[in-house]
Write a protein that holds these residues in place. Structure first.
Motif, mmCIF file in Angstrom:
data_model
loop_
_atom_site.group_PDB
_atom_site.id
_atom_site.type_symbol
_atom_site.label_atom_id
_atom_site.label_comp_id
_atom_site.label_asym_id
_atom_site.label_seq_id
_atom_site.Cartn_x
_atom_site.Cartn_y
_atom_site.Cartn_z
ATOM 1 N N ASP A 120 0.849 -1.193 0.000
ATOM 2 C CA ASP A 120 0.000 0.000 0.000
ATOM 3 C C ASP A 120 0.883 1.241 0.000
ATOM 4 O O ASP A 120 1.865 1.323 0.737
ATOM 5 N N GLY A 121 0.539 2.190 -0.845
ATOM 6 C CA GLY A 121 1.260 3.453 -0.895
ATOM 7 C C GLY A 121 2.519 3.443 -1.744
ATOM 8 O O GLY A 121 3.204 4.451 -1.839
ATOM 9 N N LEU A 122 2.842 2.316 -2.356
ATOM 10 C CA LEU A 122 4.036 2.217 -3.200
ATOM 11 C C LEU A 122 3.609 1.784 -4.596
ATOM 12 O O LEU A 122 2.959 0.752 -4.767
ATOM 13 N N GLU A 123 3.964 2.591 -5.572
ATOM 14 C CA GLU A 123 3.560 2.297 -6.948
ATOM 15 C C GLU A 123 4.300 1.089 -7.516
ATOM 16 O O GLU A 123 3.722 0.277 -8.231
ATOM 17 N N ASP A 124 5.587 0.964 -7.225
ATOM 18 C CA ASP A 124 6.382 -0.149 -7.755
ATOM 19 C C ASP A 124 6.037 -1.454 -7.039
ATOM 20 O O ASP A 124 5.750 -1.469 -5.847
ATOM 21 N N HIS A 125 6.075 -2.534 -7.791
ATOM 22 C CA HIS A 125 5.817 -3.860 -7.252
ATOM 23 C C HIS A 125 7.092 -4.682 -7.322
ATOM 24 O O HIS A 125 7.895 -4.530 -8.257
ATOM 25 N N LEU A 126 7.272 -5.560 -6.350
ATOM 26 C CA LEU A 126 8.424 -6.455 -6.349
ATOM 27 C C LEU A 126 8.061 -7.701 -7.144
ATOM 28 O O LEU A 126 7.065 -8.371 -6.862
#
Length: 103
Positions: free
Chosen positions: A56-62
């Motif tokens: 949540d709150g982070l555009e990039d995904h791992l």
């Protein structure tokens, strides 16, 4: 949405503010579900599985491109964000919860 495979880059964008956050991240990856502010999806590929971890709150995904990469990330998380020894993060989390009740 951008994907990254670099553990440290992705982790630097999220705030692992407590032991609960660390456990939630581990739990999400381990069980392919929402846990706290994290959500992990598991996709079937021709070579096995891949995982996409969202925070949540982070555009990039791992992006974890295999089971080997998933386990390497869990080891990285354990080594750098917990004081767990050879035991797994579940044992570490339970111990921290028990100690928190005693303080």
């Amino acid at each position: 949405m951008a994907k990254t495979e670099n553990f440290e880059t992705w982790l630097s964008g999220i705030a692992l503010e407590s032991k609960e956050d660390v456990y939630d991240l581990y739990n999400s990856i381990n069980n392919f579900e929402r846990s706290g502010k994290f959500y992990t999806s598991k996709e079937v590929t021709n070579d096995g599985y891949e995982y996409l971890v969202k925070a949540d709150g982070l555009e990039d995904h791992l992006h974890l491109d295999s089971d080997e990469t998933k386990f390497a990330f869990i080891d990285h998380l354990k080594s750098n964000y917990t004081d767990a020894d050879a035991a797994d993060i579940d044992v570490w989390s339970e111990m921290k919860k028990d100690l928190g009740r005693l303080d």
